[in-house]
Write a protein that holds these residues in place. Structure first.
Motif, PDB file in Angstrom:
ATOM      1  N   SER A   1       0.872  -0.714  -0.381  1.00 20.49           N
ATOM      2  CA  SER A   1       0.054  -0.102   0.175  1.00 20.49           C
ATOM      3  C   SER A   1       0.984   1.083   0.077  1.00 20.49           C
ATOM      4  O   SER A   1       2.434   1.236   0.140  1.00 20.49           O
ATOM      5  N   GLY A   2       0.247   2.434  -0.308  1.00 19.50           N
ATOM      6  CA  GLY A   2       0.857   3.373   0.057  1.00 19.50           C
ATOM      7  C   GLY A   2       1.712   3.742   1.327  1.00 19.50           C
ATOM      8  O   GLY A   2       2.869   4.024   1.482  1.00 19.50           O
ATOM      9  N   ALA A   3       0.360   3.581   1.805  1.00 18.37           N
ATOM     10  CA  ALA A   3       1.116   3.954   3.322  1.00 18.37           C
ATOM     11  C   ALA A   3       2.726   2.803   3.710  1.00 18.37           C
ATOM     12  O   ALA A   3       3.385   3.332   4.582  1.00 18.37           O
TER      13      ALA A   3
ATOM     14  N   VAL B   1       5.330   4.331   2.707  1.00 17.31           N
ATOM     15  CA  VAL B   1       6.041   5.551   3.100  1.00 17.31           C
ATOM     16  C   VAL B   1       6.525   5.058   4.512  1.00 17.31           C
ATOM     17  O   VAL B   1       7.397   6.023   4.939  1.00 17.31           O
TER      18      VAL B   1
ATOM     19  N   TYR C   1      -0.289  14.671   2.597  1.00 16.58           N
ATOM     20  CA  TYR C   1      -1.853  13.284   3.109  1.00 16.58           C
ATOM     21  C   TYR C   1      -0.493  12.422   2.475  1.00 16.58           C
ATOM     22  O   TYR C   1      -0.154  12.901   1.252  1.00 16.58           O
ATOM     23  N   HIS C   2      -0.504  11.052   3.508  1.00 12.63           N
ATOM     24  CA  HIS C   2       0.955  10.603   3.208  1.00 12.63           C
ATOM     25  C   HIS C   2       0.525   8.741   3.389  1.00 12.63           C
ATOM     26  O   HIS C   2       0.541   7.986   3.647  1.00 12.63           O
ATOM     27  N   GLY C   3      -1.094   9.007   3.840  1.00 12.47           N
ATOM     28  CA  GLY C   3      -1.726   7.372   4.370  1.00 12.47           C
ATOM     29  C   GLY C   3      -2.044   7.466   6.099  1.00 12.47           C
ATOM     30  O   GLY C   3      -1.703   8.535   6.934  1.00 12.47           O
TER      31      GLY C   3
ATOM     32  N   GLU D   1       4.301  15.992  -1.143  1.00 13.13           N
ATOM     33  CA  GLU D   1       4.071  16.135  -2.570  1.00 13.13           C
ATOM     34  C   GLU D   1       4.097  16.747  -3.358  1.00 13.13           C
ATOM     35  O   GLU D   1       4.642  18.222  -2.869  1.00 13.13           O
TER      36      GLU D   1
ATOM     37  N   GLU E   1      -4.866  14.907  -1.475  1.00  7.67           N
ATOM     38  CA  GLU E   1      -5.973  14.570  -0.756  1.00  7.67           C
ATOM     39  C   GLU E   1      -5.874  15.718  -0.068  1.00  7.67           C
ATOM     40  O   GLU E   1      -7.159  16.611   0.824  1.00  7.67           O
TER      41      GLU E   1
ATOM     42  N   ASP F   1       6.997  12.109  -2.546  1.00  8.29           N
ATOM     43  CA  ASP F   1       5.715  11.477  -2.380  1.00  8.29           C
ATOM     44  C   ASP F   1       5.091  11.769  -3.199  1.00  8.29           C
ATOM     45  O   ASP F   1       3.912  12.026  -3.285  1.00  8.29           O
TER      46      ASP F   1
ATOM     47  N   ILE G   1       2.583   9.073  -4.519  1.00  2.00           N
ATOM     48  CA  ILE G   1       1.502   8.350  -4.649  1.00  2.00           C
ATOM     49  C   ILE G   1       0.647   8.729  -5.788  1.00  2.00           C
ATOM     50  O   ILE G   1       0.275   7.487  -6.303  1.00  2.00           O
ATOM     51  N   GLN G   2       0.689   9.835  -5.537  1.00  3.21           N
ATOM     52  CA  GLN G   2      -1.286  10.387  -5.652  1.00  3.21           C
ATOM     53  C   GLN G   2      -0.565  11.129  -7.553  1.00  3.21           C
ATOM     54  O   GLN G   2      -1.217  10.912  -8.033  1.00  3.21           O
TER      55      GLN G   2
ATOM     56  N   LYS H   1      -0.820   3.216  -6.464  1.00  2.00           N
ATOM     57  CA  LYS H   1      -1.853   3.608  -6.936  1.00  2.00           C
ATOM     58  C   LYS H   1      -1.921   3.112  -7.817  1.00  2.00           C
ATOM     59  O   LYS H   1      -2.098   1.254  -8.193  1.00  2.00           O
TER      60      LYS H   1
HETATM   61  N1  PLP Z   1       0.789   9.382   0.154  1.00  8.88           N
HETATM   62  C1  PLP Z   1      -0.117  10.011  -0.619  1.00  8.88           C
HETATM   63  C2  PLP Z   1       0.286  10.619  -1.597  1.00  8.88           C
HETATM   64  C3  PLP Z   1      -1.433   9.222  -1.378  1.00  8.88           C
HETATM   65  O1  PLP Z   1      -3.047  10.058  -1.671  1.00  8.88           O
HETATM   66  C4  PLP Z   1      -1.750   8.639  -0.483  1.00  8.88           C
HETATM   67  C5  PLP Z   1      -3.536   7.580  -1.268  1.00  8.88           C
HETATM   68  O2  PLP Z   1      -3.742   8.573  -1.400  1.00  8.88           O
HETATM   69  C6  PLP Z   1      -1.195   7.637  -0.174  1.00  8.88           C
HETATM   70  C7  PLP Z   1       0.014   8.115   0.198  1.00  8.88           C
HETATM   71  C8  PLP Z   1      -1.111   6.547   0.660  1.00  8.88           C
HETATM   72  O3  PLP Z   1      -2.049   5.219   0.081  1.00  8.88           O
HETATM   73  P1  PLP Z   1      -2.997   3.779   0.459  1.00  8.88           P
HETATM   74  O4  PLP Z   1      -3.930   4.407   0.464  1.00  8.88           O
HETATM   75  O5  PLP Z   1      -2.386   3.358  -0.407  1.00  8.88           O
HETATM   76  O6  PLP Z   1      -2.172   3.828   2.033  1.00  8.88           O
END
Ligand code: PLP
Length: 823
Positions: free
Chosen positions: A108-110, A113, A136-138, A191, A196, A224, A226-227, A253
């Protein structure tokens, strides 16, 4: 098969989603289209928060999975070499800025992180990690601590130590922070565009400056993406926009092709750490089949030499989407505050719902549900799916799969335009229709029976010491027609639709609220306030019973406290169901029933009529109906104090006469002629009839009131019905109405009860007066309200420029006389 009864996974979230009519069961997905169980097709403009980058059932993804399964590729072989995972790591390194040499996979993204936090700490031996405000990092605990936002962390504390935050987009603040404490900082997480947080694009040059500063201070720059990564912003990685090469790059993602949970933490060689490498692991990482999909995704995005990748196409589509949304923002400034974004990641920031225009809009705004309501309109009216960003109440994110076509972009923009037009014309009716609240659909109704959980309202907006004092007043609907008064946007609804609306809105917890205008006292003091509604009719409150309703009133008082109220007034049945306020005292805010001013103002209105007629109270024969109630009893006390010729306390023959007899004895102790009677015909001998029963029907219409009598009716629903009001030989006064210092002032559309501007019910007026006066104690609570409280209420009126309204100022309209009264 497992049978599930009702929502099985996260029923609380399901109810919230159902409330907003966003509950769909999708049974098919293809490209940007999702089809629900009824066969209705929706254009997916949110792409499962970006995870479905290549679209649903992407052919490349399906082919990769089939090939891996057909060739019996072993999915999980840790700690042996996972060939596909190796290949994906190398492929990512080949396309990522700076070509990082190491890759850690996560589910997962979190989790990616978390890995990055551990890595930079292990590598530097420092514990402090910086992130940006609004990031937002999870939601795992480390990622949540890095995110640091109270709205995500509430209830899950304590957060992990070792994190600090700097303003986003402010290079000077970052420079100052790094200069202040360069030693212990391990890394800065950013980011490139905060997703988010509301799709916040930093000023040009910010990221490049952050890179310079981190290099100068030996701090790792962790981006980050991830988004924003994997093509979302029109480049493979958003940091390419400024030519920035991070030390650690996170992707997630879309990497799993919308099929596998897959994220990656890509690390520059110079930031790799042996201790981390040996100390970090995850059972499901390095899945060969997932990695085969990831490889297909990277190829599809970046191209493979034979064909250009999707990223270039996404950039062009993004231009078209952005231009369309910006055009709409300019055309509908009352609905859209701003359209912002890059590539195929866009936000439509909505203007706050106008909470002075109706209770429902106030409710949605305060519960952070307005953007969800807009999403419901978009889905229901235009079959386009978009969802708000997390933790930002008014931002709708538009981020379709990268495979979206030009025509589909146009469909999204057309859908958003239709949503804007409808919200501009009549937001309340549009939303209510889109929620499906006007359909007399029993199954939907039954499904909505359990109240939706409600996120806590925004904290008091003004907690500064010099802020205005604030009141809150609790009301409820007294008849379906009230909806038309408090929600002018619903004026066109048919009776059946109105009934259906009442049924749905009744399932909401207390929280419908309307921000009231500032009230200015003659002393110059100012207060502001909230009307908080229990969206129920009196009959429905009675049906639910005392225990449920007392809890509902308590909930509403607690909401008032959270909204920063300094005093709470109880309108209508909220007073009855809280034991005249006794059940809601001690909750951190003074309570008033408003009964003191209601009785005092009604008595004074009657007295004024008598004086105009030349009738002295000392010569008057007065009847009080409803003297067992607190308003009736207080009117009787006010009358007795002036020693009328006769005072009759008229009781219901079916009720126990003891209380009335005791009151008559007490009031007659000084020689005044006071009698407790049950024979209604005795009102025929009276000059003044003061009526405050809780009968909820026109009891005075059946009594032989003599010509020339002054009737003061303070009951809601009224005691004086059409028969009494239609008589030209009587003077009928609606008691308990106060003229405000400002003749133009009103509380919401229709001034709550359909009263003309400049007047208000005495119970509401007393609440406002107590706020102006800075009360710290309860008023009018319980069945017995002493005379001193009535005197104090009238004294407050004088001091603050409020008056008992002239006769006719608050006259009830015909429908209210027939059907029910004010709260
Ligand atoms: N980092 C960012 C920038 C995100 O937008 C998200 C999720 O939206 C995450 C981390 C967390 O990802 P996950 O929901 O896959 O744990």
């Amino acid at each position: 098969m497992f049978e599930t009864q009702g929502p099985f996974n996260n029923p609380e979230l399901r109810r919230l989603i159902r409330l907003c009519n966003l509950e769909h069961t999708f049974v098919q997905g293809q490209g940007v289209w999702l089809t629900d169980a009824d066969g209705r097709r929706y254009l997916d403009a949110y792409a499962q928060y970006g995870a479905v980058a290549l679209g649903h059932a992407a052919p490349e993804v399906s082919a990769a999975v089939r090939a891996a399964l057909d060739s019996h590729t072993p999915a999980m072989v840790q700690p042996y070499l996972a060939a596909q995972a190796e290949a994906l790591g190398a492929a990512l390194a080949a396309v990522a800025p700076g070509h990082p040499r190491r890759c850690v996979f996560a589910s997962s993204g979190a989790e990616a992180v978390e890995a990055a936090i551990k890595l930079v700490r292990a590598r530097t031996g420092r514990s402090l990690v910086l992130a940006a405000n609004g990031a937002y990092h999870g939601k795992t605990l480390g990622a949540l601590s890095l995110t640091g936002r109270a709205e995500h962390a509430d209830g899950f504390g304590p957060l992990a130590p070792g994190f600090d935050h700097v303003p986003f987009g402010d290079a000077a603040a970052l420079e100052a922070r790094l200069a202040r404490a360069p030693g212990p900082i391990a890394a800065l997480f950013l980011e490139p565009i905060q997703g988010e947080g509301g799709v916040i694009v930093p000023p040009p040059g910010y990221l490049a400056r952050a890179r310079e500063l981190c290099t100068r201070h030996g701090v790792a720059l962790v981006l980050d993406e991830i988004q924003t990564g994997l093509g979302r912003t029109g480049r493979l990685f958003a940091c390419e926009e400024e030519g920035v090469v991070p030390d650690v790059l996170l992707a997630g993602k879309g990497l799993g092709g919308g099929l596998f949970p897959l994220a990656a933490c890509l690390v520059a060689d110079s930031w790799w750490d042996e201790r981390f490498a040996l100390g970090h692991s995850s059972t499901f990482a390095n899945n060969n089949v997932a990695a085969a999909v990831g490889l297909a995704v990277v190829r599809a995005l970046a191209g493979d030499g034979s064909a250009p990748g999707l990223v270039a196409r996404a950039a062009a589509r993004g231009e078209r989407l952005g231009a369309g949304l910006r055009r709409l923002a300019a055309r509908y400034p009352r609905v859209v505050a701003e359209a912002r974004g890059r590539g195929l990641l866009w936000a439509l920031e909505l203007q706050p719902a106008d909470e002075t225009q109706g209770l429902l809009l106030g409710y949605l705004q305060h519960q952070g549900l307005y953007a969800y309501a807009a999403a419901a309109v978009l889905a229901e009216q235009s079959s386009v799916l978009a969802l708000p960003t997390l933790g930002t109440s008014n931002v709708l994110r538009i981020a379709p799969p990268l495979v979206v076509s030009e025509e589909e972009i146009d469909l999204i923009v057309d859908g958003v335009e239709s949503m804007c037009g409808k919200l501009a014309r009549n937001p309340c009716e549009t939303i209510v229709r889109s929620f499906g609240w006007l359909r007399a659909d029993e199954s939907a109704r039954a499904a909505a029976r359990t109240p939706a959980p409600v996120p806590p309202p925004s904290p008091p907006s003004a907690s500064a010491p010099d802020r205005r004092r604030r009141w809150a007043f609790l009301v409820h609907y007294t008849r379906p027609e009230d909806v038309r008064v408090t929600e002018p946007g619903l004026a066109r609804l048919s009776d059946a639709e109105l009934g259906s609306y009442c049924g749905r809105v009744a399932e909401l917890p207390a929280g419908l609220c309307l921000r009231a205008p500032v009230v200015r006292s003659a002393t110059g003091a100012e207060v502001d306030g909230f009307i908080i509604a229990l969206p129920l009719l009196a009959e429905e409150m009675l049906r639910r019973g005392r225990r449920t309703m007392t809890a509902a009133v308590q909930h509403a008082v607690d909401l008032a406290v959270r909204l920063g109220a300094d005093v709470v007034g109880l309108g209508g049945f909220t007073s009855v169901f809280s034991n005249r306020g006794a059940a809601v005292t001690g909750r951190g805010v003074p309570i008033t029933t408003g009964n003191a001013l209601t009785a005092a103002a009604a008595y004074q209105a009657a007295r004024r009529e008598a004086a105009a007629r030349g009738l002295r109270i000392a010569d008057a024969r007065i009847a009080v109906l409803g003297a067992r109630g607190s308003v009736g009893a207080l009117m009787a006390r006010l009358a007795a104090r002036e020693r009328p010729a006769e005072l009759l306390l008229l009781g219901n023959p079916q009720s126990d006469p003891a209380a009335l007899t005791a009151l008559a004895r007490e009031l007659g102790a000084d020689g005044t002629a006071v009698r407790a009677v049950t024979d209604g015909t005795l009102v025929g001998n009276c000059d003044l009839v003061l009526s405050a029963t809780g009968a909820a029907r026109p009891v005075l219409d059946a009594l032989p009131i003599a010509p020339g009598t002054i009737v003061c009716d303070v009951a809601r629903p009224p005691d004086a019905g059409p028969a009494v009001r239609g008589r030209a030989d009587l003077t009928v006064v609606d008691g308990g109405i106060i003229a405000l210092p400002d003749p133009d002032l009103g509380f919401g559309p229709g001034n709550l009860q359909g009263l003309p501007p400049g007047v208000a019910l005495a119970c509401l007026s007393e609440t406002i007066l107590l706020a102006l006066d800075g009360t710290r104690v309860d008023h009018g609570v319980g069945d017995e309200v002493p005379l001193a409280e009535a005197d104090f209420a009238m004294e407050m009126c004088r001091r603050h420029g409020f008056r008992v309204a002239a006769r006719g100022a608050g006259r009830l309209d015909a429908a209210r006389v027939r059907g029910g009264g004010a709260g």
